[in-house]
Write a protein that holds these residues in place. Sequence first.
Motif, PDB file in Angstrom:
ATOM      1  N   ARG A   1       0.827  -1.204   0.000  1.00 35.61           N
ATOM      2  CA  ARG A   1       0.000   0.000   0.000  1.00 35.61           C
ATOM      3  C   ARG A   1       0.867   1.263   0.000  1.00 35.61           C
ATOM      4  N   LEU A   2       2.041   1.152   0.624  1.00 39.38           N
ATOM      5  CA  LEU A   2       2.927   2.312   0.746  1.00 39.38           C
ATOM      6  C   LEU A   2       4.028   2.316  -0.319  1.00 39.38           C
ATOM      7  N   SER A   3       3.952   1.386  -1.251  1.00 40.21           N
ATOM      8  CA  SER A   3       5.043   1.247  -2.216  1.00 40.21           C
ATOM      9  C   SER A   3       4.911   2.215  -3.392  1.00 40.21           C
ATOM     10  N   ALA A   4       6.014   2.391  -4.100  1.00 32.61           N
ATOM     11  CA  ALA A   4       6.024   3.271  -5.273  1.00 32.61           C
ATOM     12  C   ALA A   4       5.164   2.694  -6.400  1.00 32.61           C
ATOM     13  N   GLU A   5       5.155   1.353  -6.549  1.00 30.97           N
ATOM     14  CA  GLU A   5       4.343   0.734  -7.603  1.00 30.97           C
ATOM     15  C   GLU A   5       2.865   1.025  -7.380  1.00 30.97           C
ATOM     16  N   PHE A   6       2.458   0.899  -6.111  1.00 29.48           N
ATOM     17  CA  PHE A   6       1.066   1.165  -5.767  1.00 29.48           C
ATOM     18  C   PHE A   6       0.739   2.629  -6.075  1.00 29.48           C
ATOM     19  N   ALA A   7       1.616   3.530  -5.649  1.00 22.67           N
ATOM     20  CA  ALA A   7       1.386   4.965  -5.850  1.00 22.67           C
ATOM     21  C   ALA A   7       1.233   5.282  -7.333  1.00 22.67           C
ATOM     22  N   GLN A   8       2.014   4.617  -8.133  1.00 29.57           N
ATOM     23  CA  GLN A   8       1.966   4.899  -9.567  1.00 29.57           C
ATOM     24  C   GLN A   8       0.603   4.527 -10.161  1.00 29.57           C
ATOM     25  N   ILE A   9       0.112   3.336  -9.781  1.00 32.60           N
ATOM     26  CA  ILE A   9      -1.193   2.905 -10.307  1.00 32.60           C
ATOM     27  C   ILE A   9      -2.302   3.780  -9.731  1.00 32.60           C
ATOM     28  N   ARG A  10      -2.195   4.092  -8.432  1.00 37.11           N
ATOM     29  CA  ARG A  10      -3.203   4.944  -7.809  1.00 37.11           C
ATOM     30  C   ARG A  10      -3.271   6.299  -8.519  1.00 37.11           C
ATOM     31  N   ASN A  11      -2.103   6.860  -8.840  1.00 35.73           N
ATOM     32  CA  ASN A  11      -2.076   8.164  -9.517  1.00 35.73           C
ATOM     33  C   ASN A  11      -2.717   8.088 -10.897  1.00 35.73           C
ATOM     34  N   GLU A  12      -2.456   6.982 -11.559  1.00 38.01           N
ATOM     35  CA  GLU A  12      -3.035   6.794 -12.886  1.00 38.01           C
ATOM     36  C   GLU A  12      -4.570   6.739 -12.811  1.00 38.01           C
ATOM     37  N   VAL A  13      -5.064   5.959 -11.838  1.00 36.28           N
ATOM     38  CA  VAL A  13      -6.520   5.842 -11.679  1.00 36.28           C
ATOM     39  C   VAL A  13      -7.105   7.192 -11.251  1.00 36.28           C
TER      40      VAL A  13
END
Length: 266
Positions: free
Chosen positions: A240-252
């Motif tokens: 949840r706190l990872s960069a990969e997660f942040a990237q997808i969250r930002n895209e959505v």
Amino acid sequence: MTDVPTLTEAKISFREAGKSFPVKGGEFTALDRVSLDVADREFVTVVGPSGCGKSTLLNMAAGLVEPTTGRVLVDGDAVRGPGPERGVIFQQYALFPWLTVRGNVEFGLKLRSLSAAERRSRADRAIELVGLTDFADALPKTLSGGMKQRCAIARAYAVDPEVLLMDEPFGALDALTRVQLQDQLLHTWTRERRTVMFVTHDVDEAVYLARRVVVMAARPGRVHRVVDVDLPYPRTEELRLSAEFAQIRNEVWHSVYHQPSADPSA
Ligand code: ADP
Ligand code: MG
């Protein structure tokens, strides 16, 4: 000639499914011809601005709303109303206040021709799945909001539906309880592997739970994009706190909040 089995048959299939409501002087298109397949055992979330037709879409799969165009299929058959193979969970946990947790969970099984012992064991198993075993004999008024919602989820699980249709089920809960229930839902999903269609307006929640996020747009309601969430299960706090997660969250996030409008006057 041999029959070739369809290995990728969708569990839920929206085929140009649309919904219009009559309004003064015409029609209001709540959903404009949505085509979407949800695979068997898949966890799909649906996110989008208020009024984009998320609930209408889910309710069509639940058999509570009839499409005005196109079709909605479950296991290849047109949906003709609610059915026990589709469990629906709304934001408001409609529990019977005079029944205990166990009584509420067993209530959903009353219409089934099950023995009392079988009802009891199914209810207790569902209560255990949501972590409410210690509160099986408690009345709803003594429970927190999160526990009441877990009870409502247990009631749906007890019926053992193949499909869970959830409409902002954690929407009324505080942030911490929400995160706990998300983890618990995923834990249960990993064990039971039912097909889940989960509506939310929370982008983090949508990405954390799903294998695919369906982003809807409003005016008219439609599918704007489907974003793959290529992150492994089990999902964890670290993820949840990872960069990969942040990237997808930002895209959505971007697809939800920077949508082109189909209607220039909107
Ligand atoms: P969401 O769940 O994304 O907020 P809904 O599916 O509840 O959106 O509603 C989509 C649109 O359809 C909204 O503009 C809503 O006002 C309209 N709508 C929903 N149900 C009805 C109804 N029974 N009659 C008229 N309009 C409706
Ligand atoms: Mg809604």
